[in-house]
Design a protein around this motif. Sequence first.
Motif, PDB file in Angstrom:
ATOM      1  N   GLU A  12       1.650   4.568 -15.163  1.00 26.01           N
ATOM      2  CA  GLU A  12       3.079   4.325 -14.970  1.00 26.01           C
ATOM      3  C   GLU A  12       3.372   3.878 -13.539  1.00 26.01           C
ATOM      4  OE1 GLU A  12       5.243   7.774 -16.209  1.00 26.01           O
ATOM      5  OE2 GLU A  12       4.208   7.843 -18.133  1.00 26.01           O
ATOM      6  N   ALA A  13       2.580   4.339 -12.598  1.00 22.64           N
ATOM      7  CA  ALA A  13       2.786   3.991 -11.195  1.00 22.64           C
ATOM      8  C   ALA A  13       2.585   2.503 -10.958  1.00 22.64           C
ATOM      9  CB  ALA A  13       1.835   4.785 -10.306  1.00 22.64           C
ATOM     10  N   ARG A  14       1.694   1.900 -11.720  1.00 28.62           N
ATOM     11  CA  ARG A  14       1.472   0.462 -11.533  1.00 28.62           C
ATOM     12  C   ARG A  14       2.713  -0.332 -11.871  1.00 28.62           C
ATOM     13  NH1 ARG A  14      -0.784  -2.830 -15.957  1.00 28.62           N
ATOM     14  NH2 ARG A  14      -0.141  -1.806 -17.855  1.00 28.62           N
ATOM     15  N   SER A  15       3.483   0.103 -12.875  1.00 21.97           N
ATOM     16  CA  SER A  15       4.702  -0.632 -13.196  1.00 21.97           C
ATOM     17  C   SER A  15       5.777  -0.377 -12.153  1.00 21.97           C
ATOM     18  CB  SER A  15       5.200  -0.276 -14.597  1.00 21.97           C
ATOM     19  OG  SER A  15       5.597   1.071 -14.660  1.00 21.97           O
ATOM     20  N   VAL A  16       5.809   0.825 -11.574  1.00 20.10           N
ATOM     21  CA  VAL A  16       6.779   1.126 -10.511  1.00 20.10           C
ATOM     22  C   VAL A  16       6.508   0.237  -9.299  1.00 20.10           C
ATOM     23  CG1 VAL A  16       7.560   2.892  -8.879  1.00 20.10           C
ATOM     24  CG2 VAL A  16       7.169   3.490 -11.270  1.00 20.10           C
ATOM     25  N   ALA A  17       5.262   0.196  -8.857  1.00 23.97           N
ATOM     26  CA  ALA A  17       4.897  -0.626  -7.704  1.00 23.97           C
ATOM     27  C   ALA A  17       5.033  -2.110  -8.037  1.00 23.97           C
ATOM     28  CB  ALA A  17       3.475  -0.316  -7.256  1.00 23.97           C
ATOM     29  N   GLY A  18       4.621  -2.497  -9.222  1.00 23.49           N
ATOM     30  CA  GLY A  18       4.722  -3.901  -9.626  1.00 23.49           C
ATOM     31  C   GLY A  18       6.155  -4.380  -9.732  1.00 23.49           C
ATOM     32  N   ASP A  19       7.034  -3.538 -10.270  1.00 22.22           N
ATOM     33  CA  ASP A  19       8.443  -3.911 -10.382  1.00 22.22           C
ATOM     34  C   ASP A  19       9.087  -4.070  -9.010  1.00 22.22           C
ATOM     35  OD1 ASP A  19       8.204  -3.837 -13.113  1.00 22.22           O
ATOM     36  OD2 ASP A  19       9.218  -1.895 -13.350  1.00 22.22           O
ATOM     37  N   VAL A  58       7.747  -5.204  -6.273  1.00 23.40           N
ATOM     38  CA  VAL A  58       7.352  -6.438  -5.585  1.00 23.40           C
ATOM     39  C   VAL A  58       7.325  -7.658  -6.493  1.00 23.40           C
ATOM     40  CG1 VAL A  58       6.057  -5.265  -3.778  1.00 23.40           C
ATOM     41  CG2 VAL A  58       4.890  -5.940  -5.866  1.00 23.40           C
ATOM     42  N   GLY A  59       7.568  -7.455  -7.781  1.00 26.96           N
ATOM     43  CA  GLY A  59       7.597  -8.592  -8.701  1.00 26.96           C
ATOM     44  C   GLY A  59       6.231  -9.154  -9.041  1.00 26.96           C
ATOM     45  N   ARG A  60       5.196  -8.359  -8.909  1.00 30.19           N
ATOM     46  CA  ARG A  60       3.814  -8.777  -9.206  1.00 30.19           C
ATOM     47  C   ARG A  60       3.139  -7.726 -10.055  1.00 30.19           C
ATOM     48  NH1 ARG A  60       2.112 -13.741  -8.245  1.00 30.19           N
ATOM     49  NH2 ARG A  60       3.111 -14.608  -6.436  1.00 30.19           N
ATOM     50  N   GLN A  84       0.837  -1.202   0.000  1.00 24.67           N
ATOM     51  CA  GLN A  84       0.000   0.000   0.000  1.00 24.67           C
ATOM     52  C   GLN A  84       0.871   1.251   0.000  1.00 24.67           C
ATOM     53  OE1 GLN A  84      -3.244   0.179   2.832  1.00 24.67           O
ATOM     54  NE2 GLN A  84      -3.396  -2.048   2.834  1.00 24.67           N
ATOM     55  N   HIS A  85       1.927   1.232   0.813  1.00 20.12           N
ATOM     56  CA  HIS A  85       2.847   2.365   0.863  1.00 20.12           C
ATOM     57  C   HIS A  85       3.511   2.576  -0.499  1.00 20.12           C
ATOM     58  CE1 HIS A  85       5.934   5.054   2.432  1.00 20.12           C
ATOM     59  NE2 HIS A  85       6.823   4.308   1.800  1.00 20.12           N
ATOM     60  N   LEU A  86       3.989   1.508  -1.116  1.00 16.00           N
ATOM     61  CA  LEU A  86       4.613   1.623  -2.438  1.00 16.00           C
ATOM     62  C   LEU A  86       3.637   2.163  -3.473  1.00 16.00           C
ATOM     63  CD1 LEU A  86       6.683  -1.666  -2.811  1.00 16.00           C
ATOM     64  CD2 LEU A  86       7.567   0.642  -2.586  1.00 16.00           C
TER      65      LEU A  86
END
Length: 81
Positions: A37-44, A46-48, A23-25
């Motif tokens: 673009e934020a979804r790829s930052v957060a996804g990268d 955590v690897g999900r 949630q913080h990320l």
Amino acid sequence: MAFSARHRYQAKTNGFFISPYLQHLMARAGVSEVYSEARSVAGDAVGRAVSHSQVFRVTSALGEALETQPVPTPALTLATR
């Protein structure tokens, strides 16, 4: 990914079944990037895969929670001339 029924993330945290760390990320990425673009930052991080709508919902919910908190008053004030 699945958690056992007794895992701590089976209960909602801040209204989501998402770890406080993720949630913080998501919120940090959501306020500093475009949601898509934020979804790829957060996804990268955590690897999900993370959806942009999920980043939007988490960022909005945590932002609203912060808005309801009282604003602290400064302990020291600067003297004016």
